[in-house]
Design a protein around this motif. Structure first.
Motif, PDB file in Angstrom:
ATOM      1  N   ASN A  25       1.144  -1.212   0.052  1.00 55.79           N
ATOM      2  CA  ASN A  25      -0.020   0.093   0.014  1.00 55.79           C
ATOM      3  C   ASN A  25       0.660   1.434  -0.088  1.00 55.79           C
ATOM      4  O   ASN A  25       0.455   2.461   0.232  1.00 55.79           O
ATOM      5  N   ASN A  26       2.175   0.965  -0.231  1.00 56.84           N
ATOM      6  CA  ASN A  26       3.116   2.304  -0.504  1.00 56.84           C
ATOM      7  C   ASN A  26       3.209   3.049   0.858  1.00 56.84           C
ATOM      8  O   ASN A  26       3.160   4.285   1.084  1.00 56.84           O
ATOM      9  N   GLU A  27       2.963   2.395   1.941  1.00 54.34           N
ATOM     10  CA  GLU A  27       2.898   3.205   3.421  1.00 54.34           C
ATOM     11  C   GLU A  27       4.660   3.417   3.741  1.00 54.34           C
ATOM     12  O   GLU A  27       5.000   2.307   3.706  1.00 54.34           O
ATOM     13  N   PRO A  28       4.827   4.492   4.320  1.00 53.68           N
ATOM     14  CA  PRO A  28       6.209   4.807   4.566  1.00 53.68           C
ATOM     15  C   PRO A  28       6.724   4.148   5.587  1.00 53.68           C
ATOM     16  O   PRO A  28       8.208   3.660   5.554  1.00 53.68           O
ATOM     17  N   GLU A  29       6.094   3.414   6.450  1.00 50.33           N
ATOM     18  CA  GLU A  29       6.724   2.786   7.643  1.00 50.33           C
ATOM     19  C   GLU A  29       7.549   1.564   7.342  1.00 50.33           C
ATOM     20  O   GLU A  29       8.590   1.087   7.731  1.00 50.33           O
ATOM     21  N   ALA A  30       6.961   0.800   6.265  1.00 47.85           N
ATOM     22  CA  ALA A  30       7.612  -0.340   5.952  1.00 47.85           C
ATOM     23  C   ALA A  30       9.010  -0.140   5.129  1.00 47.85           C
ATOM     24  O   ALA A  30       9.924  -0.736   5.377  1.00 47.85           O
ATOM     25  N   ILE A  31       8.917   0.778   4.331  1.00 43.45           N
ATOM     26  CA  ILE A  31      10.025   1.274   3.733  1.00 43.45           C
ATOM     27  C   ILE A  31      11.272   1.672   4.808  1.00 43.45           C
ATOM     28  O   ILE A  31      12.452   1.232   4.686  1.00 43.45           O
ATOM     29  N   GLN A  32      10.663   2.354   5.755  1.00 42.80           N
ATOM     30  CA  GLN A  32      11.678   2.982   6.897  1.00 42.80           C
ATOM     31  C   GLN A  32      12.309   1.669   7.647  1.00 42.80           C
ATOM     32  O   GLN A  32      13.585   1.726   7.722  1.00 42.80           O
ATOM     33  N   ILE A  33      11.369   0.473   7.822  1.00 41.40           N
ATOM     34  CA  ILE A  33      11.706  -0.441   8.544  1.00 41.40           C
ATOM     35  C   ILE A  33      13.028  -1.122   7.752  1.00 41.40           C
ATOM     36  O   ILE A  33      14.071  -1.780   8.039  1.00 41.40           O
ATOM     37  N   ILE A  34      12.689  -1.444   6.340  1.00 39.25           N
ATOM     38  CA  ILE A  34      13.653  -1.976   5.655  1.00 39.25           C
ATOM     39  C   ILE A  34      15.129  -1.363   5.494  1.00 39.25           C
ATOM     40  O   ILE A  34      15.988  -1.593   5.693  1.00 39.25           O
ATOM     41  N   LYS A  35      14.916   0.153   5.527  1.00 37.90           N
ATOM     42  CA  LYS A  35      16.267   0.990   5.540  1.00 37.90           C
ATOM     43  C   LYS A  35      16.816   0.704   6.811  1.00 37.90           C
ATOM     44  O   LYS A  35      18.091   0.400   6.719  1.00 37.90           O
ATOM     45  N   GLU A  36      16.216   0.614   7.839  1.00 39.46           N
ATOM     46  CA  GLU A  36      16.861   0.371   9.227  1.00 39.46           C
ATOM     47  C   GLU A  36      17.412  -0.984   9.467  1.00 39.46           C
ATOM     48  O   GLU A  36      18.786  -1.201   9.936  1.00 39.46           O
ATOM     49  N   LEU A  37      16.814  -2.041   8.808  1.00 43.35           N
ATOM     50  CA  LEU A  37      17.310  -3.379   9.086  1.00 43.35           C
ATOM     51  C   LEU A  37      17.683  -4.228   7.807  1.00 43.35           C
ATOM     52  O   LEU A  37      18.066  -5.305   7.835  1.00 43.35           O
ATOM     53  N   HIS A  38      18.186  -3.303   6.943  1.00 37.55           N
ATOM     54  CA  HIS A  38      18.680  -3.830   5.554  1.00 37.55           C
ATOM     55  C   HIS A  38      20.147  -4.705   5.794  1.00 37.55           C
ATOM     56  O   HIS A  38      20.243  -5.546   5.110  1.00 37.55           O
ATOM     57  N   LYS A  39      21.108  -4.188   6.870  1.00 40.11           N
ATOM     58  CA  LYS A  39      21.911  -5.162   7.155  1.00 40.11           C
ATOM     59  C   LYS A  39      21.727  -6.564   7.364  1.00 40.11           C
ATOM     60  O   LYS A  39      22.561  -7.379   7.380  1.00 40.11           O
ATOM     61  N   TYR A  40      20.736  -6.787   7.795  1.00 40.76           N
ATOM     62  CA  TYR A  40      20.120  -8.358   8.062  1.00 40.76           C
ATOM     63  C   TYR A  40      19.783  -8.893   7.043  1.00 40.76           C
ATOM     64  O   TYR A  40      19.214 -10.023   7.088  1.00 40.76           O
ATOM     65  N   THR A  41      19.703  -8.573   5.700  1.00 37.90           N
ATOM     66  CA  THR A  41      19.471  -9.220   4.589  1.00 37.90           C
ATOM     67  C   THR A  41      20.450  -9.984   3.940  1.00 37.90           C
ATOM     68  O   THR A  41      21.618  -9.663   4.207  1.00 37.90           O
ATOM     69  N   GLY A  42      20.420 -10.664   2.925  1.00 34.52           N
ATOM     70  CA  GLY A  42      21.145 -11.418   2.299  1.00 34.52           C
ATOM     71  C   GLY A  42      21.738 -12.759   2.571  1.00 34.52           C
ATOM     72  O   GLY A  42      22.519 -13.524   1.898  1.00 34.52           O
ATOM     73  N   LYS A  43      20.783 -13.354   3.490  1.00 40.45           N
ATOM     74  CA  LYS A  43      21.148 -14.637   3.985  1.00 40.45           C
ATOM     75  C   LYS A  43      20.339 -15.753   3.338  1.00 40.45           C
ATOM     76  O   LYS A  43      20.593 -16.920   3.161  1.00 40.45           O
ATOM     77  N   ALA A  44      19.339 -15.482   2.860  1.00 44.71           N
ATOM     78  CA  ALA A  44      18.229 -16.277   2.311  1.00 44.71           C
ATOM     79  C   ALA A  44      18.815 -16.676   0.745  1.00 44.71           C
ATOM     80  O   ALA A  44      19.378 -15.950  -0.093  1.00 44.71           O
ATOM     81  N   HIS A  45      18.407 -17.897   0.281  1.00 49.93           N
ATOM     82  CA  HIS A  45      18.534 -18.357  -0.904  1.00 49.93           C
ATOM     83  C   HIS A  45      17.256 -18.010  -1.673  1.00 49.93           C
ATOM     84  O   HIS A  45      16.140 -18.720  -1.327  1.00 49.93           O
ATOM     85  N   VAL A  46      17.129 -17.197  -2.516  1.00 51.25           N
ATOM     86  CA  VAL A  46      15.908 -16.788  -3.232  1.00 51.25           C
ATOM     87  C   VAL A  46      15.853 -17.618  -4.470  1.00 51.25           C
ATOM     88  O   VAL A  46      16.706 -17.211  -5.515  1.00 51.25           O
ATOM     89  N   ILE A 134      14.928 -10.619   6.393  1.00 56.36           N
ATOM     90  CA  ILE A 134      14.955 -10.178   7.813  1.00 56.36           C
ATOM     91  C   ILE A 134      14.326 -11.047   8.811  1.00 56.36           C
ATOM     92  O   ILE A 134      14.670 -11.238   9.849  1.00 56.36           O
ATOM     93  N   TYR A 135      13.270 -11.382   8.370  1.00 56.67           N
ATOM     94  CA  TYR A 135      12.353 -12.242   9.039  1.00 56.67           C
ATOM     95  C   TYR A 135      12.967 -13.675   9.545  1.00 56.67           C
ATOM     96  O   TYR A 135      12.759 -14.260  10.571  1.00 56.67           O
ATOM     97  N   GLY A 136      14.013 -13.879   8.671  1.00 53.77           N
ATOM     98  CA  GLY A 136      14.894 -15.265   9.038  1.00 53.77           C
ATOM     99  C   GLY A 136      14.525 -16.370   8.145  1.00 53.77           C
ATOM    100  O   GLY A 136      15.049 -17.439   8.552  1.00 53.77           O
ATOM    101  N   ALA A 137      14.034 -16.256   7.139  1.00 50.09           N
ATOM    102  CA  ALA A 137      13.780 -17.430   5.881  1.00 50.09           C
ATOM    103  C   ALA A 137      15.074 -17.630   5.500  1.00 50.09           C
ATOM    104  O   ALA A 137      15.773 -16.896   5.216  1.00 50.09           O
ATOM    105  N   ASP A 138      15.209 -19.193   5.611  1.00 50.63           N
ATOM    106  CA  ASP A 138      16.315 -19.724   4.709  1.00 50.63           C
ATOM    107  C   ASP A 138      16.439 -19.913   3.415  1.00 50.63           C
ATOM    108  O   ASP A 138      17.393 -19.496   2.648  1.00 50.63           O
ATOM    109  N   TYR A 139      15.250 -19.999   2.793  1.00 46.46           N
ATOM    110  CA  TYR A 139      15.007 -20.259   1.478  1.00 46.46           C
ATOM    111  C   TYR A 139      13.395 -19.284   1.140  1.00 46.46           C
ATOM    112  O   TYR A 139      12.614 -19.339   2.004  1.00 46.46           O
TER     113      TYR A 139
END
Length: 312
Positions: A25-46, A134-139
């Motif tokens: 819904n393009n609400e800014p809260e979600a984008i703000q949280i992604i900005k703050e927690l982006h360092k926790y990404t990159g672990k999952a196999h997409v 960020i939620y912790g999904a492996d895949y």
């Protein structure tokens, strides 16, 4: 917002679902949280699951997820369905086919409508992938709408693309469209219990003989979702592809390429919003179009005028 971010990091399913809704819904809260927690990404196999309509992508995804759950992996599934251009609604049938997974605490399933976005995936998909990471999904599985010739955005979003084919599509050449077939890292010939499965697999193998990529030849795996045959072999090929890419440094290169494309898409979207804002208030598109038709204005001058107004 702080509470939502904390819950997401702790693997709270409801927090993840709520943030994906906010993102859609393009609400800014979600984008703000992604900005703050982006360092926790990159672990999952997409993993992208794509292919022509009717190939059994949802059922195959369901079986792959169940196979990974046996290994105690945490999973995210984003099933993208086409949205009606008339009502804006979506059937979201993929979720129905995976209904028994929805009660599994280790599986997060989300259906998304394309909402008019071309390319085979939803506009919010990339943000949803980050939230699931960020939620912790492996895949994380991304199941696209059925592909034709241009719905290949999945390759710009995932680490591994699985192309699901089926025997008896009617037109073998149509099934082997250049752009669509070239995006696959693994081929799965589903419904292999039907006549013609071996012929379809052979045709794909023959096409791969012309492949210039000598470092990775996409394996062609015959599977039957209904009989649960070949699922473990397919899963091993998917994992092997990621391991191979990591060894060659290709995984990082692919993710860098995808990140570059994502930034360009976000900039384009932002600029388009600015254009619509300017043309709604000061310099209406309706008036511009009228002036162009009446030869009072040319399209290039109109473009320059709009850009000038944005930059001011």
């Amino acid at each position: 917002m702080e509470e939502l971010a904390k819950r997401l990091l702790n693997g709270d399913k409801r927090a993840c679902a709520r943030l994906i809704s906010k993102l859609e819904n393009n609400e800014p809260e979600a984008i703000q949280i992604i900005k703050e927690l982006h360092k926790y990404t990159g672990k999952a196999h997409v993993i992208g699951i794509t292919g022509p309509p009717g190939g059994g992508k949802s059922t195959l995804t369901d079986k792959l997820v169940k196979e990974l759950r046996k290994k105690d992996k945490k999973l995210g599934v984003i099933a993208v369905d086409p949205t009606s251009p008339f009502t804006g609604g979506s059937i979201l049938g993929d979720r129905i086919r995976m209904s028994d997974l929805s009660t599994d605490p280790g599986v997060f399933i989300r259906s998304m409508g394309t909402r008019g976005h071309l390319g085979g995936i939803s506009k919010a998909t990339q943000g949803a992938i980050k939230l699931l990471d960020i939620y912790g999904a492996d895949y994380i599985f991304i199941e696209t709408v059925g592909v034709g010739q241009s719905e290949i955005d999945i390759v710009k979003t995932t680490d591994t693309v699985v192309m699901v084919m089926v025997p008896g599509l009617g037109d073998d050449i149509q099934a082997i469209k250049a752009g669509v077939m070239e995006i696959a890292d693994v081929f799965a010939v589903n419904k292999s219990d039907l006549d013609g499965a071996s012929k379809t697999a052979l045709e794909i193998e023959m096409m791969l003989d012309f492949n210039d990529n000598k470092e990775w030849r996409p394996p062609v795996i015959q599977v039957s979702s209904l009989k649960r045959e070949g699922i473990d072999k397919l899963l091993n090929s998917i994992i092997e592809h990621k391991n191979e890419m990591e060894q060659r440094g290709e995984l990082r290169a692919r993710r860098e390429r995808n990140a570059k494309l994502e930034v360009l898409n976000l900039v384009e979207e932002k600029l388009m919003n600015m254009v619509m804002d300017v043309t709604d208030k000061e310099y209406t598109l309706k008036q511009i179009a009228k002036d162009i038709v009446e030869k009072k204005l040319d399209p290039y001058t109109a473009r320059d005028t709009i850009i000038e107004k944005i930059t001011k």
